[in-house]
Design an enzyme around this catalytic site. Structure first.
Site, PDB file in Angstrom:
ATOM      1  N   GLU A  95      -5.346  -8.476   0.379  1.00 39.20           N
ATOM      2  CA  GLU A  95      -6.143  -8.126   1.564  1.00 39.20           C
ATOM      3  C   GLU A  95      -7.578  -7.859   1.152  1.00 39.20           C
ATOM      4  O   GLU A  95      -7.829  -7.271   0.104  1.00 39.20           O
ATOM      5  CB  GLU A  95      -5.594  -6.883   2.281  1.00 39.20           C
ATOM      6  CG  GLU A  95      -4.300  -7.114   3.006  1.00 39.20           C
ATOM      7  CD  GLU A  95      -3.816  -5.878   3.773  1.00 39.20           C
ATOM      8  OE1 GLU A  95      -4.661  -5.117   4.286  1.00 39.20           O
ATOM      9  OE2 GLU A  95      -2.600  -5.687   3.833  1.00 39.20           O
ATOM     10  N   GLU A 140       0.809  -1.233   0.000  1.00 37.12           N
ATOM     11  CA  GLU A 140       0.000   0.000   0.000  1.00 37.12           C
ATOM     12  C   GLU A 140       0.838   1.277   0.000  1.00 37.12           C
ATOM     13  O   GLU A 140       0.650   2.161   0.838  1.00 37.12           O
ATOM     14  CB  GLU A 140      -0.969   0.003   1.180  1.00 37.12           C
ATOM     15  CG  GLU A 140      -2.054  -1.036   1.039  1.00 37.12           C
ATOM     16  CD  GLU A 140      -3.270  -0.812   1.945  1.00 37.12           C
ATOM     17  OE1 GLU A 140      -3.232   0.116   2.766  1.00 37.12           O
ATOM     18  OE2 GLU A 140      -4.230  -1.585   1.814  1.00 37.12           O
TER      19      GLU A 140
END
Ligand code: BG6
Length: 471
Positions: free
Chosen positions: A370, A166
């Site tokens: 995720e 991320e």
């Protein structure tokens, strides 16, 4: 498009689950580990724990891997703490830290679970941060050296590598994640220069991986989500496209094509925050080729045209995170979506849309690293955790993933967050995501006992059946 059959997932589909080092391991200074920026954090919201003990996976990894094997996982996505391998980021290697991940990986392989390794998940060595962090080009070299150590040590055992978790969230919401603390003085210009350095570091690490480990696969792992226009007004459509370019495609265009997305670049130039390229950067970016794209998905965004006033900023879908940018876009609630206990919009159909959008743009296999539901679970007498809300969330998302596969998207695997309970990035231990309950409170560690939740038994069946039935 309506669908009637359960679309087929690819053979050897990687049914997995995810964690990250600082959120699950604990042992924050064990066996020579150095402090990371997460260990140095002092901004934990009141009433929430730090990461010193977390789920104590560092000491209980064998018990945890046995549970993951019982769950039926084919893959386990975890991150390696840079500070266990090189405690100060660019100095001597730490043999004891290196040995820990050999033990963990060997344990996984012994149970038939494929390790998927994230090289860096929000936990830059504090010693590097003290020397300028990602603002310094020396951090690029330190990362590439660290990557080389990982490839040398674990390259014979690990097939799938993820570079940086991320990166886009670190740039857009750094203070919340604890990577650029409040008062760090970082300007937008600094942040996009740091971002550029990370992109160069990632490109060099991918190239090194291909050079040293021709059989291995490596890819980026940003958080990518569809951005909807609030209406069919052309101005809303344009604002949604602008935000998507800044939030999503800036990162993936560089990772895949080695060049900045034109809309994102023009945004950076117009604001005077475009990064400076050093000699060799363009060549490094252009030389790198990911083998797949990993992405994290929790919710979508809905965006309206900006008003040009401060009213453009401030929609919060999550405590502490405000989005929107004056003159660029204004985030709005999507009236078609429900929200979870933390105010996050829940959008399974958006998952299918996101798959298709990414695959359409890049034509690379996709790996979900995720996806999941944070909730306040309750441990009942008799060691029961009735997390039917999580089962519902995951079932709806898996169904939409299968539909995306039926739409022609090549999907490598699905690793929901999280394999076992761990400490949330900014909302403590009470916000749980795992299939396995870890019995601790924010400040009372109790015995950190592991308890299988209802979702554990449900996911076990999903894996055994290679999917969920369509409604
Ligand atoms: C992702 C991160 O942003 O979301 C994880 O990669 C994080 O580290 C997860 O834990 C869920 O967010 P949170 O804030 O609920 O922990």
């Amino acid at each position: 498009m309506n669908d009637i059959d359960l679309p087929r997932l690819r053979p050897g589909f990687l049914w997995g689950a995810s964690t990250s080092a600082y959120q699950v391991e604990g042992g924050w200074d064990a066996d020579g580990k150095g402090p990371s920026v997460q260990d140095a954090r002092t901004d934990h919201p009141e009433g929430t724990t730090d990461f010193k003990v977390a789920s104590d996976h560092f000491h209980r990894y064998a018990e945890d891997v046995a549970l993951l094997a019982e769950l039926g996982l084919k893959a386990y996505r975890f991150s390696i703490a840079w500070t266990r391998i090189v405690p100060d980021g660019d100095g001597p290697e730490n043999a004891a830290g290196i040995a820990f991940y050999h033990r963990l990986i060997d344990e996984l392989l012994a149970h038939g679970i494929e390790p998927i390794v994230t090289m860096y998940h929000f936990d830059l060595p504090q010693a590097l941060q003290d020397k300028g962090g990602w603002g310094s080009r020396a951090t690029i070299d330190a990362f590439v050296r660290y990557a080389g150590i990982l490839f040398r040590e674990y390259g014979g055992k690990v097939r799938h590598w993820l570079t940086i978790n991320e990166q886009n969230m670190m740039i857009l919401h750094g203070a919340t994640i604890g990577v650029s603390g409040e008062g760090s003085g970082d300007t937008q210009r600094d942040l996009y220069q740091q971002n550029h350095h990370m992109l160069v570091a990632q490109a060099r690490a991918m190239a090194l991986c291909h050079e040293l480990l021709p059989q291995a696969k490596i890819g980026p792992a940003p958080n990518i989500v569809s951005v909807y226009p609030a209406s069919s007004a052309p101005e809303d459509v344009l604002a949604a496209a602008d935000f998507s370019a800044i939030r999503n495609w800036l990162y993936l265009d560089v990772a895949v094509h080695g060049r900045y997305n034109p809309t994102a670049w023009s945004y950076l130039v117009k604001r005077g925050i475009a990064p400076v390229f050093a000699e060799g950067d363009q060549t490094a970016l252009a030389a790198a080729r990911p083998d797949f794209i990993a992405f994290n998905y929790y919710f979508t965004h809905t965006v309206a045209a900006p008003t040009g006033s401060s009213a453009d900023v401030g929609h919060t879908g999550d405590a502490g995170i405000s989005i929107g940018e004056v003159g660029v876009f204004r985030a709005v609630r999507n009236p078609h979506l429900k929200t979870n206990a933390f105010g996050w919009e829940v959008d399974p159909v958006g998952f299918r849309a996101t798959f298709r959008e990414i695959y359409d743009r890049y034509r690379l296999p996709l790996l979900v690293t995720e996806n999941g539901l944070g909730a306040f679970d309750t441990l009942e007498d008799g060691d029961v955790v009735r997390d039917d809300y999580r089962v519902e969330y995951l079932a709806e998302h898996i169904r939409q993933m299968q539909l995306a596969a039926g739409d022609g998207v090549d999907i490598l695997g699905y690793c929901p967050w999280s394999a076992i309970d761990l400490v949330s990035t900014h909302q403590g231990a009470a916000k749980r995501y795992g299939f396995v309950y870890v019995d601790r409170d924010e400040f009372d560690l109790k015995e950190l006992r592991r308890v299988r939740k209802d979702s554990f038994f449900w996911y076990q069946e999903v894996i055994a059946r290679n999917g969920v039935p369509l409604p």
